[in-house]
Design a protein around this motif. Structure first.
Motif, PDB file in Angstrom:
ATOM      1  N   GLY B  16       0.792  -1.224   0.000  1.00 14.01           N
ATOM      2  CA  GLY B  16       0.000   0.000   0.000  1.00 14.01           C
ATOM      3  C   GLY B  16       0.825   1.275   0.000  1.00 14.01           C
ATOM      4  N   LYS B  17       2.100   1.176   0.332  1.00  8.88           N
ATOM      5  CA  LYS B  17       2.978   2.346   0.335  1.00  8.88           C
ATOM      6  C   LYS B  17       3.464   2.641  -1.084  1.00  8.88           C
ATOM      7  CE  LYS B  17       3.337   2.820   4.921  1.00  8.88           C
ATOM      8  NZ  LYS B  17       2.920   4.028   5.682  1.00  8.88           N
ATOM      9  N   ASP B  18       3.880   3.893  -1.291  1.00  9.56           N
ATOM     10  CA  ASP B  18       4.489   4.290  -2.557  1.00  9.56           C
ATOM     11  C   ASP B  18       6.004   4.161  -2.451  1.00  9.56           C
ATOM     12  OD1 ASP B  18       2.262   7.169  -3.167  1.00  9.56           O
ATOM     13  OD2 ASP B  18       1.882   5.008  -3.089  1.00  9.56           O
ATOM     14  N   VAL B  19       6.648   3.828  -3.566  1.00  9.74           N
ATOM     15  CA  VAL B  19       8.115   3.762  -3.595  1.00  9.74           C
ATOM     16  C   VAL B  19       8.644   4.488  -4.826  1.00  9.74           C
ATOM     17  CG1 VAL B  19       8.298   1.610  -2.299  1.00  9.74           C
ATOM     18  CG2 VAL B  19       8.151   1.535  -4.801  1.00  9.74           C
ATOM     19  N   GLU B  20       9.850   4.994  -4.688  1.00 10.39           N
ATOM     20  CA  GLU B  20      10.554   5.635  -5.800  1.00 10.39           C
ATOM     21  C   GLU B  20      11.905   4.965  -5.983  1.00 10.39           C
ATOM     22  OE1 GLU B  20       8.855  10.232  -5.889  1.00 10.39           O
ATOM     23  OE2 GLU B  20      10.923   9.832  -5.305  1.00 10.39           O
ATOM     24  N   LEU B  21      12.175   4.566  -7.207  1.00  5.86           N
ATOM     25  CA  LEU B  21      13.450   3.946  -7.539  1.00  5.86           C
ATOM     26  C   LEU B  21      14.182   4.887  -8.495  1.00  5.86           C
ATOM     27  CD1 LEU B  21      12.119   0.353  -8.298  1.00  5.86           C
ATOM     28  CD2 LEU B  21      12.638   1.388  -6.091  1.00  5.86           C
ATOM     29  N   ARG B  22      15.488   5.036  -8.248  1.00  8.79           N
ATOM     30  CA  ARG B  22      16.254   6.029  -9.001  1.00  8.79           C
ATOM     31  C   ARG B  22      17.276   5.357  -9.891  1.00  8.79           C
ATOM     32  NH1 ARG B  22      18.411  11.609  -8.031  1.00  8.79           N
ATOM     33  NH2 ARG B  22      20.509  11.663  -8.962  1.00  8.79           N
ATOM     34  N   CYS B  23      17.486   5.966 -11.049  1.00  9.03           N
ATOM     35  CA  CYS B  23      18.501   5.493 -11.985  1.00  9.03           C
ATOM     36  C   CYS B  23      19.322   6.666 -12.501  1.00  9.03           C
ATOM     37  CB  CYS B  23      17.846   4.776 -13.159  1.00  9.03           C
ATOM     38  SG  CYS B  23      19.012   4.304 -14.471  1.00  9.03           S
ATOM     39  N   ASP B  24      20.648   6.567 -12.334  1.00  7.80           N
ATOM     40  CA  ASP B  24      21.575   7.540 -12.897  1.00  7.80           C
ATOM     41  C   ASP B  24      22.284   6.884 -14.077  1.00  7.80           C
ATOM     42  OD1 ASP B  24      21.519   8.516  -9.844  1.00  7.80           O
ATOM     43  OD2 ASP B  24      22.195  10.161 -11.142  1.00  7.80           O
ATOM     44  N   PRO B  25      21.937   7.262 -15.298  1.00 11.03           N
ATOM     45  CA  PRO B  25      22.556   6.601 -16.448  1.00 11.03           C
ATOM     46  C   PRO B  25      23.986   7.071 -16.657  1.00 11.03           C
ATOM     47  CG  PRO B  25      21.197   8.413 -17.187  1.00 11.03           C
ATOM     48  CD  PRO B  25      21.022   8.330 -15.680  1.00 11.03           C
ATOM     49  N   ILE B  26      24.659   6.433 -17.566  1.00 12.55           N
ATOM     50  CA  ILE B  26      25.995   6.867 -17.960  1.00 12.55           C
ATOM     51  C   ILE B  26      25.866   8.230 -18.648  1.00 12.55           C
ATOM     52  CG2 ILE B  26      27.952   6.365 -19.466  1.00 12.55           C
ATOM     53  CD1 ILE B  26      27.373   3.373 -18.941  1.00 12.55           C
ATOM     54  N   SER B  27      26.749   9.134 -18.279  1.00 17.98           N
ATOM     55  CA  SER B  27      26.692  10.489 -18.810  1.00 17.98           C
ATOM     56  C   SER B  27      26.728  10.494 -20.331  1.00 17.98           C
ATOM     57  CB  SER B  27      27.872  11.304 -18.261  1.00 17.98           C
ATOM     58  OG  SER B  27      27.857  12.622 -18.791  1.00 17.98           O
ATOM     59  N   GLY B  28      25.800  11.236 -20.938  1.00 17.21           N
ATOM     60  CA  GLY B  28      25.766  11.350 -22.392  1.00 17.21           C
ATOM     61  C   GLY B  28      24.902  10.315 -23.080  1.00 17.21           C
ATOM     62  N   HIS B  29      24.472   9.298 -22.347  1.00 19.84           N
ATOM     63  CA  HIS B  29      23.610   8.288 -22.966  1.00 19.84           C
ATOM     64  C   HIS B  29      22.212   8.872 -23.158  1.00 19.84           C
ATOM     65  CE1 HIS B  29      25.912   4.317 -22.065  1.00 19.84           C
ATOM     66  NE2 HIS B  29      26.639   5.207 -22.721  1.00 19.84           N
ATOM     67  N   THR B  30      21.689   8.708 -24.371  1.00 18.72           N
ATOM     68  CA  THR B  30      20.399   9.312 -24.675  1.00 18.72           C
ATOM     69  C   THR B  30      19.228   8.369 -24.439  1.00 18.72           C
ATOM     70  OG1 THR B  30      20.579   8.653 -26.996  1.00 18.72           O
ATOM     71  CG2 THR B  30      21.421  10.840 -26.405  1.00 18.72           C
ATOM     72  N   ALA B  31      19.488   7.081 -24.450  1.00 22.83           N
ATOM     73  CA  ALA B  31      18.412   6.106 -24.254  1.00 22.83           C
ATOM     74  C   ALA B  31      18.472   5.556 -22.833  1.00 22.83           C
ATOM     75  CB  ALA B  31      18.522   4.964 -25.257  1.00 22.83           C
ATOM     76  N   LEU B  32      17.306   5.368 -22.234  1.00 21.04           N
ATOM     77  CA  LEU B  32      17.230   4.816 -20.877  1.00 21.04           C
ATOM     78  C   LEU B  32      16.045   3.865 -20.820  1.00 21.04           C
ATOM     79  CD1 LEU B  32      17.770   6.664 -17.542  1.00 21.04           C
ATOM     80  CD2 LEU B  32      15.788   5.145 -17.822  1.00 21.04           C
ATOM     81  N   TYR B  33      16.285   2.713 -20.226  1.00 20.06           N
ATOM     82  CA  TYR B  33      15.278   1.658 -20.159  1.00 20.06           C
ATOM     83  C   TYR B  33      15.047   1.257 -18.696  1.00 20.06           C
ATOM     84  CZ  TYR B  33      17.280   0.735 -24.858  1.00 20.06           C
ATOM     85  OH  TYR B  33      17.778   0.826 -26.133  1.00 20.06           O
TER      86      TYR B  33
END
Lengths: 114, 114
Positions: B16-33
């Motif tokens: 029932g709680k909300d969660v946030e997951l974070r992603c720091d991509p490699i600098s300059g990468h334009t695509a993120l999955y």
């Protein structure tokens, strides 16, 4: 829609024997194909890719894969398997110049026995 | 940084709680999955960002899931009103501009909903 099939959930092979992990794909146009490996409790690592040119591509750790357009396949091979090759292997496809969306197969677990 | 960074590495939350997951991509990468992997199984596609284009959200399993990417860099995956079936490893990957470039994966966030 693009899709990838890995028909074997698990492959068992004796150390020193050849290893093959099967992959077939469905995508419009000319695909770009990838193999990734996931060792226990570790992230996915890139092994090799086919973009264009020679149908046989060589990658990391002695692995190679053969692109067969008529059979829409991209099977992963290694001439002589090692116990350390035991891992989860994923085939993936993008629709070539049509985009970079990466779609994965269900994965094949490889167990190499001494 | 040198690679794709995800935080937290582990998250236990109550149903029932909300969660946030974070992603720091490699600098300059334009695509993120974002992908989801349950119990060492296959990778389930969730969402894909490519540059300034509208994201491909076709893999999000319900409206409880959302993701954003700020400034073309950091991405946050939010799951509202978590359910036990949301328990999985959430993987983020990034890739450079250009067709046929391989994706680089983070170590993932293991989410457990109790």
């Amino acid at each position: 829609a693009q899709s990838v099939a890995q028909p074997e959930d698990q492959v068992n092979v004796a150390e020193g024997n050849p290893l093959t992990v099967k992959c077939t794909y469905s995508v419009s146009g000319n695909p770009y194909l990838f193999w990734y490996v996931q060792y226990p409790n570790r992230g996915l690592q890139f092994l090799l890719k086919y973009i264009t040119g020679d149908n046989l591509v060589k990658g990391s750790y002695g692995f190679e894969a053969e692109f067969n357009k008529s059979q829409t396949s991209f099977h992963l091979k290694k001439p002589s398997a090692l116990v350390s090759d035991s891992a989860l292997y994923f085939c993936a496809v993008t629709p070539g110049a049509a985009g970079n969306k990466l779609t994965f197969g269900g994965g094949t677990r490889v167990l190499v026995k001494p | 940084g040198a690679g794709v960074s995800q935080s937290p590495s582990n998250k236990v939350t109550e149903k029932g709680k909300d969660v946030e997951l974070r992603c720091d991509p490699i600098s300059g990468h334009t695509a993120l999955y974002w992908y989801r992997q349950s119990l060492g199984q296959g990778l389930e596609f969730l969402i894909y960002f490519q540059g300034n284009s509208a994201p491909d959200k076709s893999g999000l399993p319900s409206d409880r899931f959302s993701a954003e990417r700020t400034g073309g860099s950091v991405s946050t995956l939010t799951i509202q009103r978590t359910q036990q079936e949301d328990s999985a490893v959430y993987l983020c990957a990034s890739s450079p501009a250009g067709w046929g470039t391989e994706a680089f994966f983070g170590q993932g966030t293991r989410l457990t909903v109790v």
